[in-house]
Design a protein around this motif. Structure first.
Motif, PDB file in Angstrom:
ATOM      1  N   GLY A  92       1.087  -1.390   0.443  1.00 18.75           N
ATOM      2  CA  GLY A  92       0.286  -0.229   0.085  1.00 18.75           C
ATOM      3  C   GLY A  92       1.044   1.369  -0.346  1.00 18.75           C
ATOM      4  O   GLY A  92       2.170   1.141  -0.486  1.00 18.75           O
ATOM      5  N   SER A  93       0.530   2.521   0.373  1.00 18.65           N
ATOM      6  CA  SER A  93       1.108   3.933   0.352  1.00 18.65           C
ATOM      7  C   SER A  93       1.759   3.559   2.179  1.00 18.65           C
ATOM      8  O   SER A  93       0.881   3.295   2.683  1.00 18.65           O
ATOM      9  N   SER A  94       2.710   4.232   1.958  1.00 16.62           N
ATOM     10  CA  SER A  94       3.043   4.255   4.000  1.00 16.62           C
ATOM     11  C   SER A  94       3.566   6.030   3.596  1.00 16.62           C
ATOM     12  O   SER A  94       4.536   5.953   2.378  1.00 16.62           O
ATOM     13  N   HIS A  95       3.703   6.957   5.320  1.00 11.27           N
ATOM     14  CA  HIS A  95       3.392   8.082   4.957  1.00 11.27           C
ATOM     15  C   HIS A  95       4.790   8.374   6.174  1.00 11.27           C
ATOM     16  O   HIS A  95       5.218   7.443   6.752  1.00 11.27           O
ATOM     17  N   PHE A  96       5.730   8.861   5.323  1.00 17.14           N
ATOM     18  CA  PHE A  96       6.808   9.753   6.487  1.00 17.14           C
ATOM     19  C   PHE A  96       6.990  10.872   6.796  1.00 17.14           C
ATOM     20  O   PHE A  96       6.081  11.787   6.012  1.00 17.14           O
ATOM     21  N   GLU A  97       7.617  11.104   7.658  1.00 15.52           N
ATOM     22  CA  GLU A  97       7.668  12.894   7.749  1.00 15.52           C
ATOM     23  C   GLU A  97       9.199  13.208   8.668  1.00 15.52           C
ATOM     24  O   GLU A  97      10.327  12.434   7.467  1.00 15.52           O
ATOM     25  N   ALA A  98       9.765  14.752   8.136  1.00 12.50           N
ATOM     26  CA  ALA A  98      11.114  14.705   8.054  1.00 12.50           C
ATOM     27  C   ALA A  98      11.987  14.230   9.119  1.00 12.50           C
ATOM     28  O   ALA A  98      11.334  14.133  10.245  1.00 12.50           O
ATOM     29  N   GLY A  99      12.676  13.641   8.569  1.00 15.85           N
ATOM     30  CA  GLY A  99      13.856  13.372   9.100  1.00 15.85           C
ATOM     31  C   GLY A  99      13.816  11.506   9.120  1.00 15.85           C
ATOM     32  O   GLY A  99      14.615  10.912  10.147  1.00 15.85           O
ATOM     33  N   ASP A 100      12.669  11.000   9.185  1.00 13.55           N
ATOM     34  CA  ASP A 100      12.543   9.912   8.687  1.00 13.55           C
ATOM     35  C   ASP A 100      13.496   9.294   7.770  1.00 13.55           C
ATOM     36  O   ASP A 100      14.168   9.749   7.145  1.00 13.55           O
ATOM     37  N   TYR A 101      13.387   7.841   7.570  1.00 15.60           N
ATOM     38  CA  TYR A 101      14.611   7.262   7.293  1.00 15.60           C
ATOM     39  C   TYR A 101      13.228   6.181   5.801  1.00 15.60           C
ATOM     40  O   TYR A 101      12.274   5.423   5.959  1.00 15.60           O
ATOM     41  N   LEU A 102      13.562   6.508   4.717  1.00  9.22           N
ATOM     42  CA  LEU A 102      13.384   5.771   3.079  1.00  9.22           C
ATOM     43  C   LEU A 102      13.992   5.054   2.723  1.00  9.22           C
ATOM     44  O   LEU A 102      15.229   4.787   2.041  1.00  9.22           O
ATOM     45  N   VAL A 103      13.627   3.582   3.416  1.00  8.93           N
ATOM     46  CA  VAL A 103      14.717   2.761   2.929  1.00  8.93           C
ATOM     47  C   VAL A 103      14.158   1.292   1.731  1.00  8.93           C
ATOM     48  O   VAL A 103      12.754   1.414   1.458  1.00  8.93           O
ATOM     49  N   SER A 104      14.970   0.918   1.335  1.00  9.07           N
ATOM     50  CA  SER A 104      14.628  -0.075  -0.026  1.00  9.07           C
ATOM     51  C   SER A 104      14.861  -1.502  -0.021  1.00  9.07           C
ATOM     52  O   SER A 104      16.835  -1.115   0.122  1.00  9.07           O
ATOM     53  N   ASN A 105      14.456  -1.881  -1.174  1.00  8.44           N
ATOM     54  CA  ASN A 105      15.270  -3.724  -0.306  1.00  8.44           C
ATOM     55  C   ASN A 105      16.109  -3.667  -1.798  1.00  8.44           C
ATOM     56  O   ASN A 105      16.955  -4.349  -1.774  1.00  8.44           O
TER      57      ASN A 105
END
Length: 130
Positions: A92-105
């Motif tokens: 689905g879709s996930s919300h992130f905020e400033a300072g979070d990490y965007l992670v990928s496999n």
């Protein structure tokens, strides 16, 4: 921003069960959006969080270390974000905020998800991929 390479710390196994039932799956609410689980996906308990993982992603990134216990063995590629946003995941879709990490496999940023900085830094360590 540049993605860096990380691996999950060895002391961070997850408990996981594959949804190996004759089912159309189910929908649940998490990370600010509806998430979808389908037959064959994994229900994962990671610390104090429960979520699902696409079967292909799970099979490519985890290894069994005991009955119901799995350890992430593949590298992840992550960058800390400077603003708020959303990322499309396989569930689905996930919300992130400033300072979070965007992670990928994957090194190209696909098969992505997001995590708070606190959780990411507790679970992962930067590595030199060479």
């Amino acid at each position: 921003m540049t993605r860096k390479t990380y691996r999950k710390k060895d002391n961070q196994p997850v408990i996981a069960v594959q949804l190996d039932l004759d089912t159309d799956g189910f929908t649940y609410r998490k990370w600010g959006s509806d998430q979808r689980c389908k037959r064959g996906d994994w229900i994962v308990r990671n610390g104090d969080e429960t979520y699902t993982v696409d079967s292909h992603s799970f099979d490519a990134t985890y290894e069994k270390v005991g009955p119901g216990l799995y350890r992430k063995v593949s590298f992840v590629y992550a960058e800390q974000v400077s603003g708020d946003g959303d990322v499309e995941t396989k569930e689905g879709s996930s919300h992130f905020e400033a300072g979070d990490y965007l992670v990928s496999n994957n090194p190209d940023g696909t098969d992505a998800y997001c995590m708070s900085a606190e959780k990411f830094e507790q679970m992962y360590v930067e590595v030199d991929p060479e």
